[in-house]
Scaffold this active site. Sequence first.
Site, PDB file in Angstrom:
ATOM      1  N   GLY A 294      41.508  17.410  27.164  1.00 23.03           N
ATOM      2  CA  GLY A 294      41.762  18.899  26.846  1.00 23.03           C
ATOM      3  C   GLY A 294      42.888  18.905  27.143  1.00 23.03           C
TER       4      GLY A 294
ATOM      5  N   PRO B  48      39.791   9.408  24.248  1.00 17.74           N
ATOM      6  CA  PRO B  48      38.645   9.656  24.740  1.00 17.74           C
ATOM      7  C   PRO B  48      38.180  11.444  24.286  1.00 17.74           C
ATOM      8  CG  PRO B  48      39.180   8.044  24.689  1.00 17.74           C
ATOM      9  CD  PRO B  48      40.270   7.971  25.104  1.00 17.74           C
ATOM     10  N   VAL B  49      36.967  12.161  24.176  1.00 18.89           N
ATOM     11  CA  VAL B  49      36.063  13.215  24.530  1.00 18.89           C
ATOM     12  C   VAL B  49      35.374  12.876  26.222  1.00 18.89           C
ATOM     13  CG1 VAL B  49      35.216  15.186  24.201  1.00 18.89           C
ATOM     14  CG2 VAL B  49      36.371  13.996  22.400  1.00 18.89           C
ATOM     15  N   ALA B  50      35.747  13.378  27.177  1.00 19.46           N
ATOM     16  CA  ALA B  50      34.874  13.681  28.200  1.00 19.46           C
ATOM     17  C   ALA B  50      35.127  12.077  28.863  1.00 19.46           C
ATOM     18  CB  ALA B  50      33.365  14.314  27.891  1.00 19.46           C
ATOM     19  N   GLY B  51      36.175  11.953  29.042  1.00 18.66           N
ATOM     20  CA  GLY B  51      36.436  10.829  29.194  1.00 18.66           C
ATOM     21  C   GLY B  51      36.559  10.280  30.348  1.00 18.66           C
ATOM     22  N   GLY B  52      37.635  11.282  31.356  1.00 17.78           N
ATOM     23  CA  GLY B  52      37.910  10.924  32.338  1.00 17.78           C
ATOM     24  C   GLY B  52      39.393  11.125  32.427  1.00 17.78           C
TER      25      GLY B  52
ATOM     26  N   ASP C 239      44.618  19.640  35.522  1.00 18.15           N
ATOM     27  CA  ASP C 239      45.539  18.589  34.665  1.00 18.15           C
ATOM     28  C   ASP C 239      46.966  18.680  33.838  1.00 18.15           C
ATOM     29  OD1 ASP C 239      44.104  16.562  36.258  1.00 18.15           O
ATOM     30  OD2 ASP C 239      42.665  16.298  34.760  1.00 18.15           O
TER      31      ASP C 239
ATOM     32  N   LYS D  62      46.167  10.945  30.867  1.00 22.90           N
ATOM     33  CA  LYS D  62      46.370   9.792  32.290  1.00 22.90           C
ATOM     34  C   LYS D  62      45.522   9.283  33.030  1.00 22.90           C
ATOM     35  CE  LYS D  62      42.961  12.826  34.298  1.00 22.90           C
ATOM     36  NZ  LYS D  62      42.116  12.441  35.548  1.00 22.90           N
TER      37      LYS D  62
END
Length: 310
Positions: free
Chosen positions: A113, A105-109, A147, A13
């Site tokens: 997750g 991406p991980v922890a990419g906004g 989210d 998103k």
Amino acid sequence: MRLRTVAVTAPAKVNLCLGVGPLRDGYHELATVYQAVGLYDRVTVNPAETETTTISVHGDARLSLDDVPTDETNIAFTAARLLADYCGLPADEAAVEIGIDKGIPVAGGLAGGSADAAATLVACDTLWEMHTPREDLLRLAGELGSDVPFALVGGTAIGSGRGEIVTPVMTRGDYWWVILESPVGLSTPAVYAEFDRVHAGRKVPSPGVPDALLSALRANDVEGLAAALSNDLHAPACRLRPELEQLLQDGRDESAYASILSGSGPSCLFLCEGRVHAMQVAGALGGYGAGHVSFASGPVPGARITGLEH
């Protein structure tokens, strides 16, 4: 014949606007417009051979997966357990093998997750043949994270409350985004903590969605949308990672209509006129060596089944 494997994809998103309001009951009041874009995680579930749910994580070689847990702290594990409890399944029937193939991406906004959690809900509900009503799945999704309901719904939607109340928005046309990923993630709690620090002692007003943004979406007005993009987490994220300001400027210098951080960052988004323009901007930004660059369009559907095996 019982299902043996269910595969579900769920999209990343982006936030076209992200208004952050006062802190209430441990959460900030939000007013956002989500858009699902064609960057995906894929979740596969199988009945476990033991009574223990397991998680394995794989992904594109460009992604660092070191911070993705493979135990009960993974949100996909929590999603499977939450649905099992809702359905009243005994432990021996509820144990599953969850495989996560990450493209987000991980922890990419970009809510990777949350995409995993939404995909797991759909996959387990299908595997167990529960036929859970959509409104109940959305309620469970809201318990998992702000989210997650949008990852189920997809498309373009207003998010209110803490982001978990999702109202679809009518749009025209496609919107093309160049996505500049960061090799180092940025903690969402850290960004919100910086927001709180800066606003300490000041009244934070309730947020709203700009009318100009909704009008641009209804008219397929890319220039109007570019002018209406906003993100209240931009400043705190850039205070934690000052180099992001220059990266956002680089995209505008390379002819992007607008640039914005995705959610709490650090992924940078660049709005383009169409596919060809997005390819041009992505190619130019790739030469900066700041991180992996891709492009994708939105809106796309939310979590959906892409594979079944009996």
